[in-house]
Design a protein around this motif. Structure first.
Motif, short mmCIF file in Angstrom:
data_model
loop_
_atom_site.label_atom_id
_atom_site.label_comp_id
_atom_site.label_asym_id
_atom_site.label_seq_id
_atom_site.Cartn_x
_atom_site.Cartn_y
_atom_site.Cartn_z
N GLN A 113 6.27 -0.69 7.74
CA GLN A 113 5.86 0.34 7.29
C GLN A 113 6.92 1.52 7.24
O GLN A 113 7.60 1.40 7.99
CB GLN A 113 4.89 1.09 8.38
N ARG A 114 6.99 1.93 6.04
CA ARG A 114 8.47 3.06 5.77
C ARG A 114 7.45 4.25 5.56
O ARG A 114 6.87 4.39 4.60
CB ARG A 114 9.27 2.40 4.59
N MET A 115 8.22 5.44 6.03
CA MET A 115 7.83 6.66 6.07
C MET A 115 8.68 7.58 5.51
O MET A 115 9.84 7.37 5.93
CB MET A 115 7.00 7.25 7.34
N ASP B 31 0.82 -1.18 0.03
CA ASP B 31 0.12 -0.20 -0.01
C ASP B 31 0.81 1.20 0.08
O ASP B 31 1.72 1.47 0.81
CB ASP B 31 -0.99 0.01 1.22
N ARG C 11 3.30 0.60 3.00
CA ARG C 11 2.95 -0.44 3.81
C ARG C 11 3.16 -1.64 3.31
O ARG C 11 2.74 -1.80 2.05
CB ARG C 11 1.71 -0.31 4.76
N ARG D 229 2.22 -6.06 3.86
CA ARG D 229 1.63 -7.01 4.95
C ARG D 229 1.49 -8.13 4.16
O ARG D 229 0.73 -8.45 3.33
CB ARG D 229 0.24 -6.20 5.51
N VAL E 256 3.67 6.98 2.69
CA VAL E 256 3.90 6.03 3.83
C VAL E 256 3.65 4.89 2.71
O VAL E 256 2.73 4.71 1.76
CB VAL E 256 2.60 6.11 4.56
N GLN F 280 5.83 -8.04 8.11
CA GLN F 280 5.15 -6.39 7.86
C GLN F 280 6.18 -5.36 7.92
O GLN F 280 7.01 -5.62 8.63
CB GLN F 280 3.92 -6.17 9.08
#
Length: 143
Positions: free
Chosen positions: A100-102, A67, A78, A80, A76, A98
């Motif tokens: 999440q990279r911002m 995503d 993500r 999963r 952002v 999982q």
């Protein structure tokens, strides 16, 4: 006891958002997945602005498991992975993981699109040249 920050100077008005951004950046230090950021030179003939490309190594993730979105001034990304039922592993070295990279985006940066190829997710960004504005401020005289 109050905290004194570099942005507390009376000469730096309106920089509190930048201070919050720097705090967010310092908290996001996970190294997974690895990524590259590259500058793609502008095409001189088409007068197009310079682009940036963020490429993440997301081997094992399908398009449905990724995503890419923008939230306020952040990009952002993500991922999963869904564990695919009961499998009889003799050895499992690849975990369903999982992430999440911002990435904090500067004012005016726009996301052009994202593509997934050979386990690499590429997100293209552009910063259009801002219009140069000069605004004259009238001085009122009071007596």
């Amino acid at each position: 006891m109050s905290r004194i920050t570099p942005f507390a100077s009376p000469l730096l008005l309106g920089f509190d958002a930048m201070e919050k951004t720097l705090e967010r950046i310092s908290k996001a230090s996970d190294g997974y997945p690895p990524y590259n950021i590259e500058r793609i030179a502008a095409d001189r003939t088409s007068n197009a602005p310079e682009r940036l490309r963020i490429t993440l190594a997301v081997a094992g993730f399908s398009e449905d498991e990724l995503d890419v979105s923008t939230e306020e001034n952040q990009l952002v990304i993500r991922g999963r992975q869904v564990d695919q039922g009961q499998r009889d592993y003799l050895y499992r070295g690849i975990a369903a993981r999982q992430f999440q990279r911002m990435f904090v985006l500067a004012e005016g940066i726009q996301v052009l699109g994202a593509s997934l190829k050979n386990g690499l997710l590429s997100v293209d960004l552009v910063r259009p040249e801002p219009d140069r504005m000069v605004k004259k401020i009238n001085i009122s005289v009071s007596q």
